[in-house]
Design a protein around this motif. Structure first.
Motif, PDB file in Angstrom:
ATOM      1  N   UNK A   1       0.957 -11.858   5.721  1.00 59.49           N
ATOM      2  CA  UNK A   1      -0.509 -11.786   5.750  1.00 59.49           C
ATOM      3  C   UNK A   1      -0.977 -10.351   5.964  1.00 59.49           C
ATOM      4  N   UNK A   2      -0.296  -9.632   6.843  1.00 56.67           N
ATOM      5  CA  UNK A   2      -0.659  -8.235   7.108  1.00 56.67           C
ATOM      6  C   UNK A   2      -0.545  -7.397   5.834  1.00 56.67           C
TER       7      UNK A   2
ATOM      8  N   UNK B   1      -5.988  -6.901  11.825  1.00 58.25           N
ATOM      9  CA  UNK B   1      -4.734  -6.412  11.258  1.00 58.25           C
ATOM     10  C   UNK B   1      -3.765  -5.943  12.347  1.00 58.25           C
ATOM     11  N   UNK B   2      -4.298  -5.364  13.406  1.00 59.12           N
ATOM     12  CA  UNK B   2      -3.432  -4.907  14.487  1.00 59.12           C
ATOM     13  C   UNK B   2      -2.723  -6.084  15.153  1.00 59.12           C
ATOM     14  N   UNK B   3      -3.434  -7.193  15.299  1.00 55.20           N
ATOM     15  CA  UNK B   3      -2.808  -8.385  15.885  1.00 55.20           C
ATOM     16  C   UNK B   3      -1.700  -8.900  14.979  1.00 55.20           C
ATOM     17  N   UNK B   4      -1.968  -8.945  13.659  1.00 53.67           N
ATOM     18  CA  UNK B   4      -0.945  -9.407  12.731  1.00 53.67           C
ATOM     19  C   UNK B   4       0.293  -8.512  12.775  1.00 53.67           C
ATOM     20  N   UNK B   5       0.067  -7.211  12.840  1.00 55.62           N
ATOM     21  CA  UNK B   5       1.197  -6.284  12.905  1.00 55.62           C
ATOM     22  C   UNK B   5       1.992  -6.474  14.189  1.00 55.62           C
ATOM     23  N   UNK B   6       1.302  -6.723  15.295  1.00 54.64           N
ATOM     24  CA  UNK B   6       1.992  -6.907  16.573  1.00 54.64           C
ATOM     25  C   UNK B   6       2.834  -8.175  16.557  1.00 54.64           C
TER      26      UNK B   6
END
Length: 298
Positions: free
Chosen positions: A264-265, A200-205
């Motif tokens: 997606x996030x 999720x952190x990657x998607x947010x970034x």
């Protein structure tokens, strides 16, 4: 006397000749007119082919003015002709987009498998009649790694450890036993969000920084285009447009990577919250079942 009369007659005759010949002299300059018309006709014929210039192929016109190479502009050609920095930005954003869609597939499979496993576990758990049965179901290989099974295993293990330590788990010590079981369940549950939020952190970034990374590539590309304008001393749109289009492609790819990442996030954040609520409900159900079994002396 005769000579004087002769001169007068000759003068009158000359005047008559001049008067008779004046129309002929007046019409004499008009004779070359056909030649002028003949000369003008080729000129008209020579200038006539210039008219189709309005219907000329734009690509040919661009080549004649030095404004194009004749190659059609496509996203692939824009990428090939982009500068190194812009290419690096585009490749990075495209890789981020690939990882985003890969994470989508992985997490969809993960949540689908998790929900099916949880449904089977709850059915088996609710069929248990003693704390020992609960422990047997929770620690079975079929439900290995299931968060709710780990919560049940922690609670029942705490009760068994208290018994093995010689502590009373019923009667007046019942509440302390329930408190220790509750603490064990909370410890397992605290890591649930972290466990489910992988990726999720990657998607947010990607969702938050993707447009800005693409904008950086655009700014760099447009800067190079203006430098090229200054060096070539031309403002022909056909010359500068490809460079600007290549730069804008970086922003387009940034949006292409960021928009799905944000969607997606948010989607998986909703699913994580839903499973968290399900685990909270199971926590209450688990402690009630343990308390009930302790009251029965099981």
């Amino acid at each position: 006397m005769l000579t004087k009369k002769t001169n007068i007659i000759l003068a009158l005759a000359g005047a008559a000749v001049l008067m008779a010949g004046s129309p002929v002299l007046a019409q004499a300059p008009a004779a070359p007119a056909p030649a002028a018309a003949t000369t003008a006709a080729p000129a008209a014929e020579t200038s006539a082919p210039a008219a189709p210039a309005a219907d000329a192929d734009p690509q040919t016109v661009a080549e004649a003015t030095g404004g194009g190479s004749g190659e059609s502009i496509t996203p692939i050609s824009m990428f090939v002709h982009a500068t190194l920095v812009v290419k690096v930005v585009m490749i990075g954003l495209l890789l981020a987009s690939v990882f985003t869609w890969t994470l989508l597939l992985i997490k969809m499979f993960e949540f689908g498998s998790l929900n099916r496993s949880t449904d089977r576990f709850l059915e088996a758990f609710r069929g248990a009649r003693t704390i020992a049965d609960m422990r047997r179901v929770a620690t079975s290989d079929e439900f290995d790694g299931n968060p709710l099974a780990d919560m049940a295993a922690a609670a029942t293990e705490e009760v068994e450890l208290s018994r093995q330590s010689g502590l009373s788990v019923t009667g007046e010590h019942r509440d302390s036993t329930i408190g220790r079981a509750q603490a064990a369940v909370a410890a397992v549950q605290s890591g649930l969000a972290k466990r489910l939020s992988g990726g999720q952190q990657f998607q947010a970034s990607v969702g938050s920084s993707g447009p800005f990374i693409g904008l950086f590539g655009t700014v760099y590309g447009i800067m190079n285009s203006f430098i090229g304008i200054a060096e070539s001393n031309t403002t022909n749109l056909a010359v500068v447009a490809p460079g600007i289009a290549e730069a804008l492609l970086a922003t387009g790819i940034g949006l292409f990577a960021a928009i799905p990442a944000v969607i997606i996030y948010n989607y998986f954040n909703t699913r994580i919250s839903a499973y968290g609520s399900r685990s909270d409900g199971f926590s209450a159900e688990l402690l009630n079942a343990v308390s009930r079994q302790l009251d029965k002396g099981a």
